[in-house]
Write an enzyme that holds these catalytic residues in place. Structure first.
Site, PDB file in Angstrom:
ATOM      1  N   LYS A  17      13.033  22.178  -6.349  1.00 57.69           N
ATOM      2  CA  LYS A  17      14.396  21.988  -5.865  1.00 57.69           C
ATOM      3  C   LYS A  17      14.458  20.867  -4.827  1.00 57.69           C
ATOM      4  O   LYS A  17      15.344  20.019  -4.857  1.00 57.69           O
ATOM      5  CB  LYS A  17      14.894  23.303  -5.240  1.00 57.69           C
ATOM      6  CG  LYS A  17      14.879  24.456  -6.226  1.00 57.69           C
ATOM      7  CD  LYS A  17      15.083  25.787  -5.529  1.00 57.69           C
ATOM      8  CE  LYS A  17      15.126  26.942  -6.481  1.00 57.69           C
ATOM      9  NZ  LYS A  17      14.097  26.999  -7.527  1.00 57.69           N
ATOM     10  N   GLU A  20      17.678  30.138 -12.001  1.00 60.16           N
ATOM     11  CA  GLU A  20      16.496  30.344 -12.860  1.00 60.16           C
ATOM     12  C   GLU A  20      16.066  31.784 -12.665  1.00 60.16           C
ATOM     13  O   GLU A  20      15.560  32.143 -11.596  1.00 60.16           O
ATOM     14  CB  GLU A  20      15.370  29.378 -12.459  1.00 60.16           C
ATOM     15  CG  GLU A  20      15.691  27.914 -12.684  1.00 60.16           C
ATOM     16  CD  GLU A  20      15.748  27.535 -14.149  1.00 60.16           C
ATOM     17  OE1 GLU A  20      15.475  28.382 -15.024  1.00 60.16           O
ATOM     18  OE2 GLU A  20      16.070  26.368 -14.423  1.00 60.16           O
ATOM     19  N   CYS A  54       7.576  34.095 -14.418  1.00 58.35           N
ATOM     20  CA  CYS A  54       8.803  34.296 -15.188  1.00 58.35           C
ATOM     21  C   CYS A  54       8.564  34.028 -16.675  1.00 58.35           C
ATOM     22  O   CYS A  54       9.101  34.702 -17.539  1.00 58.35           O
ATOM     23  CB  CYS A  54       9.896  33.379 -14.664  1.00 58.35           C
ATOM     24  SG  CYS A  54       9.404  31.649 -14.670  1.00 58.35           S
ATOM     25  N   GLU A  66      16.181  23.142 -14.755  1.00 61.33           N
ATOM     26  CA  GLU A  66      15.358  22.376 -13.831  1.00 61.33           C
ATOM     27  C   GLU A  66      14.425  21.522 -14.698  1.00 61.33           C
ATOM     28  O   GLU A  66      14.392  21.665 -15.914  1.00 61.33           O
ATOM     29  CB  GLU A  66      14.580  23.315 -12.904  1.00 61.33           C
ATOM     30  CG  GLU A  66      15.526  24.027 -11.923  1.00 61.33           C
ATOM     31  CD  GLU A  66      14.836  24.883 -10.884  1.00 61.33           C
ATOM     32  OE1 GLU A  66      13.962  25.681 -11.256  1.00 61.33           O
ATOM     33  OE2 GLU A  66      15.181  24.772  -9.693  1.00 61.33           O
TER      34      GLU A  66
HETATM   35  P1  NAD Z   1      14.188  38.204  -5.936  1.00 61.85           P
HETATM   36  O1  NAD Z   1      15.436  38.002  -6.711  1.00 61.85           O
HETATM   37  O2  NAD Z   1      13.909  39.548  -5.379  1.00 61.85           O
HETATM   38  O3  NAD Z   1      14.136  37.205  -4.679  1.00 61.85           O
HETATM   39  C1  NAD Z   1      14.266  35.811  -4.839  1.00 61.85           C
HETATM   40  C2  NAD Z   1      14.769  35.206  -3.542  1.00 61.85           C
HETATM   41  O4  NAD Z   1      16.113  35.652  -3.316  1.00 61.85           O
HETATM   42  C3  NAD Z   1      13.971  35.598  -2.302  1.00 61.85           C
HETATM   43  O5  NAD Z   1      13.862  34.490  -1.459  1.00 61.85           O
HETATM   44  C4  NAD Z   1      14.849  36.680  -1.689  1.00 61.85           C
HETATM   45  O6  NAD Z   1      14.641  36.854  -0.299  1.00 61.85           O
HETATM   46  C5  NAD Z   1      16.235  36.142  -1.978  1.00 61.85           C
HETATM   47  N1  NAD Z   1      17.324  37.118  -1.964  1.00 61.85           N
HETATM   48  C6  NAD Z   1      17.244  38.462  -2.156  1.00 61.85           C
HETATM   49  N2  NAD Z   1      18.485  39.000  -2.111  1.00 61.85           N
HETATM   50  C7  NAD Z   1      19.356  37.977  -1.905  1.00 61.85           C
HETATM   51  C8  NAD Z   1      20.773  37.888  -1.774  1.00 61.85           C
HETATM   52  N3  NAD Z   1      21.555  38.964  -1.862  1.00 61.85           N
HETATM   53  N4  NAD Z   1      21.332  36.676  -1.577  1.00 61.85           N
HETATM   54  C9  NAD Z   1      20.554  35.557  -1.526  1.00 61.85           C
HETATM   55  N5  NAD Z   1      19.202  35.583  -1.619  1.00 61.85           N
HETATM   56  C10 NAD Z   1      18.615  36.776  -1.806  1.00 61.85           C
HETATM   57  O7  NAD Z   1      13.006  37.715  -6.875  1.00 61.85           O
HETATM   58  P2  NAD Z   1      11.441  37.791  -6.633  1.00 61.85           P
HETATM   59  O8  NAD Z   1      11.014  39.221  -6.702  1.00 61.85           O
HETATM   60  O9  NAD Z   1      11.088  36.994  -5.421  1.00 61.85           O
HETATM   61  O10 NAD Z   1      10.906  36.985  -7.904  1.00 61.85           O
HETATM   62  C11 NAD Z   1      10.690  37.593  -9.141  1.00 61.85           C
HETATM   63  C12 NAD Z   1      11.807  37.277 -10.113  1.00 61.85           C
HETATM   64  O11 NAD Z   1      12.016  35.877 -10.168  1.00 61.85           O
HETATM   65  C13 NAD Z   1      11.463  37.702 -11.525  1.00 61.85           C
HETATM   66  O12 NAD Z   1      12.585  38.281 -12.137  1.00 61.85           O
HETATM   67  C14 NAD Z   1      11.122  36.381 -12.210  1.00 61.85           C
HETATM   68  O13 NAD Z   1      11.284  36.375 -13.593  1.00 61.85           O
HETATM   69  C15 NAD Z   1      12.060  35.468 -11.533  1.00 61.85           C
HETATM   70  N6  NAD Z   1      11.570  34.094 -11.659  1.00 61.85           N
HETATM   71  C16 NAD Z   1      12.243  33.245 -12.494  1.00 61.85           C
HETATM   72  C17 NAD Z   1      11.769  31.941 -12.683  1.00 61.85           C
HETATM   73  C18 NAD Z   1      12.478  30.964 -13.581  1.00 61.85           C
HETATM   74  O14 NAD Z   1      12.202  29.765 -13.500  1.00 61.85           O
HETATM   75  N7  NAD Z   1      13.373  31.390 -14.445  1.00 61.85           N
HETATM   76  C19 NAD Z   1      10.616  31.527 -12.017  1.00 61.85           C
HETATM   77  C20 NAD Z   1       9.960  32.438 -11.198  1.00 61.85           C
HETATM   78  C21 NAD Z   1      10.456  33.722 -11.014  1.00 61.85           C
END
Ligand code: NAD
Length: 496
Positions: free
Chosen positions: A165, A252, A288, A468
């Site tokens: 990003k 994503e 992911c 992305e």
């Molecule tokens: P998560 O959604 O729990 O957290 C991601 C981020 O969002 C963290 O920084 C968290 O603190 C923040 N966050 C949490 N609640 C929020 C809110 N209400 N408002 C704004 N920000 C908030 O995800 P995770 O457990 O860190 O990561 C795992 C997930 O991410 C899996 O579902 C995975 O598939 C996905 N992922 C997707 C990709 C992709 O490119 N598509 C890549 C990596 C991970």
């Protein structure tokens, strides 16, 4: 549990307008391999500090957007060199806070730098203003920066999914407020700090914390774009939070990526067998785009499972991330470990067979850390939780299918559509691939092994919005702006 700071423990602070900013309180990040050991501390950024970071980014945007692309690229290239020089130090920190083995942590830096380099090489062309002279006059199309980007990243690839990003956002002339995940905040903060050192104060700001700070980033009217990687459920909150101020978004999200093995797949191909095992268990399955459900044509199913177990037992060596023999480390956090255990238990209760895979190199370490022995689940139903939910951990179901139509149906009925893979003869595999609802489909490989940062990456359906990587991954940080100079200023059909 009594915890103790490691002698190497570090403290990171928020970065606001070029200044390190302390908070009244801080949180500790434990080492998933030795959970009583604290790897470092990060601040509990307050809502007021998040607002200050956004203000700094908004003020800086007014001057930063006027800089030349050459200047931005030159700064980013210097940042890349500094990251490269600090790679061993960063990798060490990443392994300790995340639990990924050293080779895998190096792999994350490799992917991050590959993308940053690509973005530097492509930015000028991707953002080039286009002037078209035509029958109706002249049109100027420019790609203008959007403004303040709130970049919210997850814990599984904390560096690569932050730099994915930061690089295009800055190259396109935006300013940024990054919030890494509290489950892996340290190495990402260090990398952001290195990049920030090459840019004017206020261009990159970093805040820490969880949902509270995230909500400020996604509701504040001065944030004009959200670049979020994380779970689909979190994204639903973000979409609602951002709706009052209609922000641009790249999301994503989760995936439940299928690997499909056609009848033409050769189960005796040991390299391919190793590739699918890696595609299931790299980073302890916490990616992911990892293959999370495997469908195998019934005619080769039994032989496939046998060969798969042999290959998995060869490749999977569960141990200390710092041991060069280790291929699979602990799960990053207890919550995720318990979630994965719950899915496997549910499958067992429903009559599935669970086969442990690989070798535990150090049983004492295994017992004390957030370790889970990888498992293969067979004999489950197509609609069991282990098949339809995203495990994001070291377990995978393998199911038989009878014909292409059936497996394409099973693939496409998922709410997700991030990546997929088809294995077998190339022509047949491509023909099946064309019918799959997924942002990327790989042939005879899967997961990061088939990733190509030169092309757009993202998901169909609930796996996300936008892309992305690739030229799209740069332009997504811009608003196309058309300046029309028509040669016919008054339209003939509008009455005088
Ligand atoms: P998560 O959604 O729990 O957290 C991601 C981020 O969002 C963290 O920084 C968290 O603190 C923040 N966050 C949490 N609640 C929020 C809110 N209400 N408002 C704004 N920000 C908030 O995800 P995770 O457990 O860190 O990561 C795992 C997930 O991410 C899996 O579902 C995975 O598939 C996905 N992922 C997707 C990709 C992709 O490119 N598509 C890549 C990596 C991970």
């Amino acid at each position: 549990m009594t915890t103790q700071a490691s002698p190497e423990a570090i403290t990171v602070e928020a970065l606001i307008n070029g200044q390190n900013v302390k908070s009244l309180s801080q949180s500790a990040k434990e080492n998933p391999t030795h959970p009583t050991e604290i790897v470092g501390y990060f601040p509990d950024t307050t809502k007021e500090q998040a607002v200050e970071a956004i203000e700094a980014a908004a003020v800086t945007f007014k001057t930063w957007k006027k800089t030349d692309i050459e200047e931005r690229v030159a700064s980013m290239r210097k940042a890349i060199e500094k990251i490269r020089a600090a790679e061993n130090e960063i990798v060490n920190l990443l392994s300790r806070e995340h639990g990924k083995p050293l080779y895998d942590a190096h792999g994350e830096i490799y992917v991050a730098l590959m993308w940053m380099e690509f973005a530097c090489n492509e930015a000028a062309a991707a953002l080039q203003e286009q002037v078209t002279e035509h029958d109706h006059g002249k049109t100027i199309l420019s790609y203008d920066p959007i403004g303040v980007v709130a970049a919210i990243s997850p814990w599984n690839y904390p560096i690569a999914l932050s730099t994915i990003k930061i690089a295009p956002a800055l190259l396109a002339g935006n300013t940024i407020v990054l919030k890494p995940s509290p489950y892996a905040p340290l190495a990402a903060a260090k990398v952001a700090e290195i990049i920030a050192s090459e840019f004017p104060a206020g261009v990159i700001n970093v805040v820490h914390g969880g949902a509270d700070v995230g909500v400020e980033l996604t509701t504040n009217p001065k944030v004009t774009k959200i670049a979020f990687t994380g779970g689909t459920e979190t994204a639903k909150h973000i979409i609602k939070a951002a709706s009052d101020t209609i922000k641009d978004m790249t999301l994503e999200l989760g995936g439940n990526d299928a690997a499909i093995f056609l009848e033409s797949f050769d189960v005796n191909d040991e390299r391919a067998m190793r590739r699918i095992v890696v595609s299931n268990f790299l980073t302890t399955g916490q990616i992911c785009m990892i293959a999370k459900r495997v469908y195998v044509h019934r005619s080769i199913y039994d032989a496939f499972v046998e060969k798969y177990i042999e290959a998995a037992n060869r490749w999977i060596r569960i141990g200390d991330p710092f041991d060069p023999n280790t291929t699979v480390g602990p799960v990053n956090n207890l919550k995720q470990k318990e979630y994965v255990l719950g899915l496997v238990e549910d499958a067992k209760q429903r009559g599935a067979k669970v086969t442990p895979l690989g070798t535990i190199l150090d049983q004492k370490l295994f017992d004390q850390g957030y370790y889970l022995q990888p498992t293969l689940v067979t004999g489950c139903d197509a609609h069991d939780r282990i098949v339809v939910e995203e495990q994001f951990g070291p377990t995978v179901p393998i199911l038989p299918f009878d014909d292409e139509e059936q497996v394409i149906g099973l693939h496409n009925e998922s709410i997700y559509g991030l990546t997929s893979s088809v294995w077998g003869s190339e022509a047949e595999a491509i023909s099946v691939a064309r019918q799959l609802e997924a942002g990327t489909t790989m042939i005879n490989t899967a997961a990061v092994q088939g990733l190509d940062v030169r092309f757009p990456f993202g998901g169909f359906k609930q796996s996300g919005i936008g892309r992305e990587y690739g030229t799209e991954g740069i332009r997504t940080y811009t608003e196309p702006h058309v300046i029309n100079v028509p040669n016919m200023l008054d339209l003939p059909y509008i009455p005088e």
